[in-house]
Design a protein around this motif. Structure first.
Motif, PDB file in Angstrom:
ATOM      1  N   VAL A  42       2.143   1.514  -3.422  1.00 36.37           N
ATOM      2  CA  VAL A  42       1.186   2.086  -4.389  1.00 36.37           C
ATOM      3  C   VAL A  42       0.866   3.500  -4.585  1.00 36.37           C
ATOM      4  O   VAL A  42       0.412   4.619  -4.902  1.00 36.37           O
ATOM      5  CB  VAL A  42      -0.393   1.161  -3.754  1.00 36.37           C
ATOM      6  CG1 VAL A  42      -2.015   2.105  -4.938  1.00 36.37           C
ATOM      7  CG2 VAL A  42      -0.036  -0.065  -4.872  1.00 36.37           C
ATOM      8  N   GLY A  73      -5.321   7.804 -13.562  1.00 36.59           N
ATOM      9  CA  GLY A  73      -3.781   7.328 -12.386  1.00 36.59           C
ATOM     10  C   GLY A  73      -5.393   5.763 -11.517  1.00 36.59           C
ATOM     11  O   GLY A  73      -4.924   5.239 -11.121  1.00 36.59           O
ATOM     12  N   GLN A  74      -6.617   5.739 -12.028  1.00 36.73           N
ATOM     13  CA  GLN A  74      -7.647   4.422 -11.681  1.00 36.73           C
ATOM     14  C   GLN A  74      -6.715   3.358 -12.236  1.00 36.73           C
ATOM     15  O   GLN A  74      -7.533   2.012 -11.738  1.00 36.73           O
ATOM     16  CB  GLN A  74      -9.052   5.292 -11.968  1.00 36.73           C
ATOM     17  CG  GLN A  74     -10.051   5.953 -11.242  1.00 36.73           C
ATOM     18  CD  GLN A  74      -9.550   5.837  -9.486  1.00 36.73           C
ATOM     19  OE1 GLN A  74     -10.384   4.591  -8.964  1.00 36.73           O
ATOM     20  NE2 GLN A  74      -8.728   5.766  -8.751  1.00 36.73           N
ATOM     21  N   GLY A  94      -2.831  10.952  -3.375  1.00 40.13           N
ATOM     22  CA  GLY A  94      -1.818  10.266  -3.275  1.00 40.13           C
ATOM     23  C   GLY A  94      -1.706   9.115  -1.986  1.00 40.13           C
ATOM     24  O   GLY A  94      -1.931   7.970  -1.657  1.00 40.13           O
ATOM     25  N   LEU A  98       1.519   6.544  -7.304  1.00 37.20           N
ATOM     26  CA  LEU A  98       0.165   6.424  -7.518  1.00 37.20           C
ATOM     27  C   LEU A  98      -0.228   7.709  -7.301  1.00 37.20           C
ATOM     28  O   LEU A  98      -0.374   9.441  -8.340  1.00 37.20           O
ATOM     29  CB  LEU A  98      -0.917   6.025  -6.808  1.00 37.20           C
ATOM     30  CG  LEU A  98      -2.383   6.681  -7.182  1.00 37.20           C
ATOM     31  CD1 LEU A  98      -2.867   5.700  -9.070  1.00 37.20           C
ATOM     32  CD2 LEU A  98      -3.524   6.256  -5.779  1.00 37.20           C
ATOM     33  N   SER A 139      -5.120   8.451  -1.038  1.00 40.36           N
ATOM     34  CA  SER A 139      -5.217   6.131  -1.637  1.00 40.36           C
ATOM     35  C   SER A 139      -5.222   5.456  -0.638  1.00 40.36           C
ATOM     36  O   SER A 139      -6.072   4.575  -0.981  1.00 40.36           O
ATOM     37  CB  SER A 139      -5.198   6.498  -2.324  1.00 40.36           C
ATOM     38  OG  SER A 139      -3.417   6.178  -2.282  1.00 40.36           O
ATOM     39  N   GLU A 168      -3.865   2.245 -10.574  1.00 39.66           N
ATOM     40  CA  GLU A 168      -4.271   1.721  -9.676  1.00 39.66           C
ATOM     41  C   GLU A 168      -4.641   0.765  -9.873  1.00 39.66           C
ATOM     42  O   GLU A 168      -4.832  -0.498  -9.026  1.00 39.66           O
ATOM     43  CB  GLU A 168      -5.046   2.469  -9.176  1.00 39.66           C
ATOM     44  CG  GLU A 168      -5.246   2.682  -7.235  1.00 39.66           C
ATOM     45  CD  GLU A 168      -5.952   3.391  -6.544  1.00 39.66           C
ATOM     46  OE1 GLU A 168      -6.148   2.751  -5.127  1.00 39.66           O
ATOM     47  OE2 GLU A 168      -6.017   3.928  -7.047  1.00 39.66           O
ATOM     48  N   TYR A 188      -0.246  10.834 -10.298  1.00 38.88           N
ATOM     49  CA  TYR A 188      -1.497  12.252 -10.539  1.00 38.88           C
ATOM     50  C   TYR A 188      -0.392  13.440 -11.155  1.00 38.88           C
ATOM     51  O   TYR A 188      -0.821  14.119 -12.046  1.00 38.88           O
ATOM     52  CB  TYR A 188      -1.822  12.508  -9.533  1.00 38.88           C
ATOM     53  CG  TYR A 188      -3.195  10.622  -9.322  1.00 38.88           C
ATOM     54  CD1 TYR A 188      -3.516  10.832 -10.291  1.00 38.88           C
ATOM     55  CD2 TYR A 188      -3.292  10.519  -8.585  1.00 38.88           C
ATOM     56  CE1 TYR A 188      -4.816   9.684 -10.448  1.00 38.88           C
ATOM     57  CE2 TYR A 188      -4.534   9.905  -7.480  1.00 38.88           C
ATOM     58  CZ  TYR A 188      -5.007   9.252  -9.422  1.00 38.88           C
ATOM     59  OH  TYR A 188      -5.906   8.359  -9.687  1.00 38.88           O
ATOM     60  N   LEU A 214      -1.152  -1.379 -11.082  1.00 38.43           N
ATOM     61  CA  LEU A 214       0.075  -1.101  -8.948  1.00 38.43           C
ATOM     62  C   LEU A 214      -0.886  -1.963  -7.568  1.00 38.43           C
ATOM     63  O   LEU A 214       0.167  -2.447  -7.354  1.00 38.43           O
ATOM     64  CB  LEU A 214      -0.313   0.707  -8.721  1.00 38.43           C
ATOM     65  CG  LEU A 214       0.289   1.558  -9.543  1.00 38.43           C
ATOM     66  CD1 LEU A 214      -0.700   3.249  -8.484  1.00 38.43           C
ATOM     67  CD2 LEU A 214       1.742   1.384  -9.738  1.00 38.43           C
ATOM     68  N   GLN A 215      -1.593  -2.260  -8.137  1.00 38.97           N
ATOM     69  CA  GLN A 215      -2.476  -3.115  -6.968  1.00 38.97           C
ATOM     70  C   GLN A 215      -2.440  -4.350  -7.479  1.00 38.97           C
ATOM     71  O   GLN A 215      -1.936  -5.271  -6.128  1.00 38.97           O
ATOM     72  CB  GLN A 215      -3.878  -2.649  -6.649  1.00 38.97           C
ATOM     73  CG  GLN A 215      -4.597  -1.821  -6.240  1.00 38.97           C
ATOM     74  CD  GLN A 215      -6.017  -1.225  -5.817  1.00 38.97           C
ATOM     75  OE1 GLN A 215      -6.977  -2.324  -5.637  1.00 38.97           O
ATOM     76  NE2 GLN A 215      -6.152  -0.526  -4.548  1.00 38.97           N
ATOM     77  N   GLN A 260       0.762  -1.478  -0.144  1.00 41.66           N
ATOM     78  CA  GLN A 260      -0.476  -0.118   0.101  1.00 41.66           C
ATOM     79  C   GLN A 260       1.211   1.443   0.032  1.00 41.66           C
ATOM     80  O   GLN A 260       0.655   2.036  -0.665  1.00 41.66           O
ATOM     81  CB  GLN A 260      -0.484  -0.280   1.332  1.00 41.66           C
ATOM     82  CG  GLN A 260      -1.878   0.854   1.304  1.00 41.66           C
ATOM     83  CD  GLN A 260      -3.123   0.988   0.554  1.00 41.66           C
ATOM     84  OE1 GLN A 260      -3.210   0.111  -0.451  1.00 41.66           O
ATOM     85  NE2 GLN A 260      -3.093   2.080  -0.382  1.00 41.66           N
TER      86      GLN A 260
END
Length: 368
Positions: free
Chosen positions: A219, A289-290, A247, A223, A250, A293, A227, A297-298, A216
């Motif tokens: 991320v 970005g979404q 970020g 993130l 998030s 993520e 952005y 990233l996730q 996390q």
């Protein structure tokens, strides 16, 4: 001498009294307990790194090396970040006349033309005079004295909190220094019949928590960089601040996207006006970005570390917010990760029982 049994009512009354007194003392000592809790959490996070370094040097030296590295990293980050943030804060302060113009020309005019409400016209130059006049009209010496007393009390509270903040690194050092011996003491205190199972559950929870926290944090950093870089390339003057805040926020699912998107749209309206090109670019930046993520990233950094579906993630965040507010939102997912581990162990125990395998039934289900 005849030992008379204690009346059950007085036994229950004693336990209830002890519980109430303990809760009251816990509430009164909360300002003292919080630094210890924070220090314990920090020690838990830093212990793996200290443990690795302690293989080559003494443990107290490893702790000092970790402290020095973190301090140096924060100093270098601030050295690079503070000038840029200061420039962007100055740019944000310069938006005040634009905000006032928007209020006077858009909001105030709309109320004048569409309602009976007459809002006052605001001017930046008259702020100080208006504030002084208002203070002289509505506040007297007694009010000023009360205000100074409140400021003094707030200052003393700030000094006390600052002292506790300074105490946290010291407490963290002692937690880290005696971490292994303290764990061994706790292990010896476990009931022998259940110690292996409890240790296994604790290790599984530790693995889930550490994997989630590390993933996390990465991320959040990546993130925020995505952005911030996009908004800076678009030309948004507050892009760096908005990207960093998005970020950091998030950590709570969907909160960073919501805060960053709304802030970026508002900043765009004040900087560029109703320019559909820039608005579209900002919308596209947050969609990118979404997507990064959710699909890159996730899955790569977090994967299935929590083992919860998106529905349970949303439920955990909402439940945490309902129970403990903002703090509940922050700890919702780590707590959910631990509860998920406990549920899996409980489920494994359930499918191994005679009741599940059909060798034994409760009296309620037995045929008569």
């Amino acid at each position: 001498m005849i030992n008379q049994p204690i009346d059950p009512f007085f036994r229950r009354l004693f336990f209830v009294t002890v519980l109430i007194v303990s809760l009251v003392l816990l509430h009164l000592m909360m300002p003292v307990i919080i630094p210890f809790v924070i220090a314990f959490v920090l020690a838990y996070l830093f212990n793996p790194l200290v443990k690795r370094l302690s293989k080559y040097i003494k443990r107290w030296m490893a702790i000092i090396v970790v402290y020095a590295t973190l301090t140096l990293g924060m100093v270098l980050l601030l050295w690079w970040l503070v000038p840029t943030l200061w420039h962007q804060l100055q740019a944000a302060w310069e938006y005040l006349p634009k905000i006032l113009n928007w209020y006077n020309q858009v909001v105030r005019e709309w109320f004048v033309n569409n309602s009976r409400i007459r809002l006052p016209e605001l001017e930046a130059k008259g702020f100080s005079e208006t504030l002084v006049e208002y203070m002289q009209t509505h506040y007297k010496f007694a009010d000023a004295s009360s205000l100074m007393s409140q400021i003094l009390a707030s200052s003393m509270k700030f000094i006390n909190n600052a002292g506790l903040i300074v105490l946290v690194p010291i407490l963290t050092f002692y937690f880290l220094f005696n971490w292994d011996s303290r764990l061994q003491t706790w292990e010896k205190a476990l009931p022998a019949a259940y110690s292996k199972k409890i240790i296994r559950i604790a290790k599984d929870s530790d693995q889930a928590l550490m994997a989630f926290i590390k993933g996390q944090l990465l991320v959040m950093v990546l993130l925020g960089a995505i952005y911030a870089v996009q908004l800076q390339l678009i030309g948004l003057e507050l892009g760096l601040i908005i990207g960093m805040v998005a970020g950091i926020a998030s950590f709570v699912p969907y909160l960073g996207f919501g805060i960053g998107f709304v802030a970026a749209i508002i900043a765009c309206l004040f900087q560029f006006g109703l320019n559909w090109t820039y608005l579209s670019l900002i919308v596209g930046a947050f969609l990118v970005g979404q997507a990064a993520e959710g699909y890159i990233l996730q899955p790569l950094l977090l994967g299935d570390k929590i083992g919860l579906s998106p529905l349970w993630v949303i439920f955990a965040v909402l439940a945490g917010a309902s129970l403990l507010g903002f703090v509940g939102m922050l700890i919702a997912l780590p707590v959910a990760a631990v509860l998920n581990v406990l549920f899996h162990h409980l489920y494994d125990y359930y499918i191994s029982t005679d009741f599940y395998q059909g060798r034994k039934q409760f009296d309620l289900f037995e045929k008569k």
